[in-house]
Enzyme design. Structure first.
Site, mmCIF file in Angstrom:
data_model
loop_
_atom_site.group_PDB
_atom_site.id
_atom_site.type_symbol
_atom_site.label_atom_id
_atom_site.label_comp_id
_atom_site.label_asym_id
_atom_site.label_seq_id
_atom_site.Cartn_x
_atom_site.Cartn_y
_atom_site.Cartn_z
ATOM 1 N N GLY A 12 -35.360 3.586 55.578
ATOM 2 C CA GLY A 12 -34.808 4.615 56.682
ATOM 3 C C GLY A 12 -36.223 5.251 57.722
ATOM 4 C CD GLN A 16 -33.738 10.067 66.236
ATOM 5 O OE1 GLN A 16 -33.617 11.982 66.493
ATOM 6 N NE2 GLN A 16 -34.631 9.921 67.216
ATOM 7 N NE ARG A 99 -16.079 9.295 53.756
ATOM 8 C CZ ARG A 99 -17.315 10.007 53.785
ATOM 9 N NH1 ARG A 99 -17.594 10.528 55.397
ATOM 10 N NH2 ARG A 99 -18.097 10.906 53.229
ATOM 11 C CG ASN A 106 -24.167 1.611 54.896
ATOM 12 O OD1 ASN A 106 -25.029 2.510 54.951
ATOM 13 N ND2 ASN A 106 -22.708 3.031 55.913
ATOM 14 C CD GLN A 113 -32.009 0.790 50.663
ATOM 15 O OE1 GLN A 113 -31.651 1.742 50.358
ATOM 16 N NE2 GLN A 113 -32.529 0.403 51.648
ATOM 17 C CB THR A 130 -30.570 11.495 53.189
ATOM 18 O OG1 THR A 130 -31.429 12.256 51.996
ATOM 19 C CG2 THR A 130 -30.387 12.513 54.482
ATOM 20 C CG ASN A 132 -23.658 10.980 55.946
ATOM 21 O OD1 ASN A 132 -23.710 11.735 54.250
ATOM 22 N ND2 ASN A 132 -24.570 11.472 56.611
ATOM 23 N NE ARG A 163 -25.253 20.750 58.883
ATOM 24 C CZ ARG A 163 -24.936 19.870 58.715
ATOM 25 N NH1 ARG A 163 -24.130 19.147 58.207
ATOM 26 N NH2 ARG A 163 -25.464 18.845 59.675
ATOM 27 C CG HIS A 188 -22.491 14.805 53.300
ATOM 28 N ND1 HIS A 188 -22.726 15.942 53.496
ATOM 29 C CD2 HIS A 188 -23.289 14.450 53.813
ATOM 30 C CE1 HIS A 188 -23.407 16.439 54.684
ATOM 31 N NE2 HIS A 188 -23.484 14.815 54.642
#
Length: 329
Positions: A12, A16, A99, A106, A113, A130, A132, A163, A188
């Protein structure tokens, strides 16, 4: 600078998070000023032109540590010889998607992968997920890479960890460097459990320093757990730079080790510690040394924490059941 380049694969890469991540990696944020990096960037075909533009920008930075860049849409080529794979690319959650829809969308990505990593990655590969839903995406990739040791897969909860540190520092009026032993348990997701009860503020127990259970339950935990949604509401886009920064932090801690007086949060394969069912990819407090992690043992879990840990573990078990029924693991 005689060391051979670390081959870092990023999926990816034109997205972003990737856009923020690549420049951090190329500048030396991962392993410091003496270790060159070779970037191997994976994207889907429609995004390759945009990725070419990103590579132009990388070229224009003239990073001394960037020894080379390869791009493509074939995972077997891009993952070839990779020492570190950062699996950032994932199908985003669209309007009205549950979800469970995200898990299915995914599943195919991380199945493919995982198989490619299994075939061509370097013997010392470490895989950080990373994209989701990160925990279960990591479980899918791990299951489809049977020749890679299972402890080489981790999902990102370092963003939640960071955070939580930031919120606690603001509450107690200290620097973020004064906070140690923060823990994120579980998934997560909004069920994650940021745990102050073992954290320290300048060496003192964080929960005792805060001395405000209502703040912990009603502000701290939901603020950390739902921070991503809050950022989307404010920014109109998901947290990308902070996710990229946390991805670098997590990989650096994994490869270089944790300080003697601290630990980090990583989502790793559960061995049954703290009642989290064996075989789930769940966040724990971990220490790292020589590229290997160990779950911190012997922490006392009170009744409040027990309920929170059980809730997030149950969600992970539900996700595992869903992807098992979909035939993904």
């Amino acid at each position: 600078m005689s060391a051979s380049p670390l081959k870092v694969a990023v999926t990816g890469a034109a997205g972003q998070i990737g856009y923020s991540l690549l420049f951090r990696l190329a500048s030396g944020s991962l392993l410091g000023p003496d270790r060159p990096i070779e970037l191997r960037l994976l994207e889907i075909e429609p995004a390759l032109k945009a990725l070419e533009g990103v590579v132009m920008e990388l070229d224009d930075c003239a990073f001394p540590l960037l020894s080379g860049v390869e791009i493509g849409s074939d995972a077997n080529k891009i993952f070839d010889g990779a020492n570190l794979a950062l699996l950032v690319g994932a199908r985003p959650r669209g309007p009205g998607m549950e979800r469970s829809d995200l898990l299915e969308a995914n599943g195919a990505i991380f199945t493919a992968q995982g198989k490619a990593l299994n075939e061509v990655a370097a013997d010392d590969i470490r895989v950080g997920v990373t994209g989701n839903p990160a925990n279960t995406n990591a479980l899918i990739a791990m299951t489809n890479a049977p020749d890679i040791p299972r402890e080489r897969f981790s999902a990102l909860t370092r963003l939640d960890h960071n955070r939580a540190i930031s919120q606690l520092a603001a509450k107690t009026g200290v620097a973020v460097t004064d906070i140690k032993k923060m823990t994120i348990w579980g998934n997560h997701s909004a069920t994650q459990y940021p745990d102050l009860f073992h954290a320290e503020v300048k060496g003192k127990n964080a929960a005792e320093v805060v001395n405000d259970q209502a703040w912990i339950e009603e502000y701290f935990i939901p603020t950390v757990a739902k921070r991503g949604a809050t950022i989307i509401d404010a920014r109109g886009a998901s947290s990308a730079a902070s996710a990229a920064s946390a991805s670098v932090d997590a990989a650096r801690s994994w490869l270089l080790g944790t300080p003697a007086d601290d630990w980090v949060s990583m989502a790793v394969l559960s061995d049954g510690s703290y009642g989290v069912p064996e075989g789930l990819i769940s966040s724990f407090p971990v220490t790292t040394k020589d590229g290997n992690w160990s779950i911190v043992k012997g922490l006392e879990i009170d009744e409040f924490s027990r309920g929170r840990i059980d809730k997030t573990a149950a969600e992970l078990a539900d996700e595992r059941k869903a992807v098992t029924e979909l035939g993904l693991i």
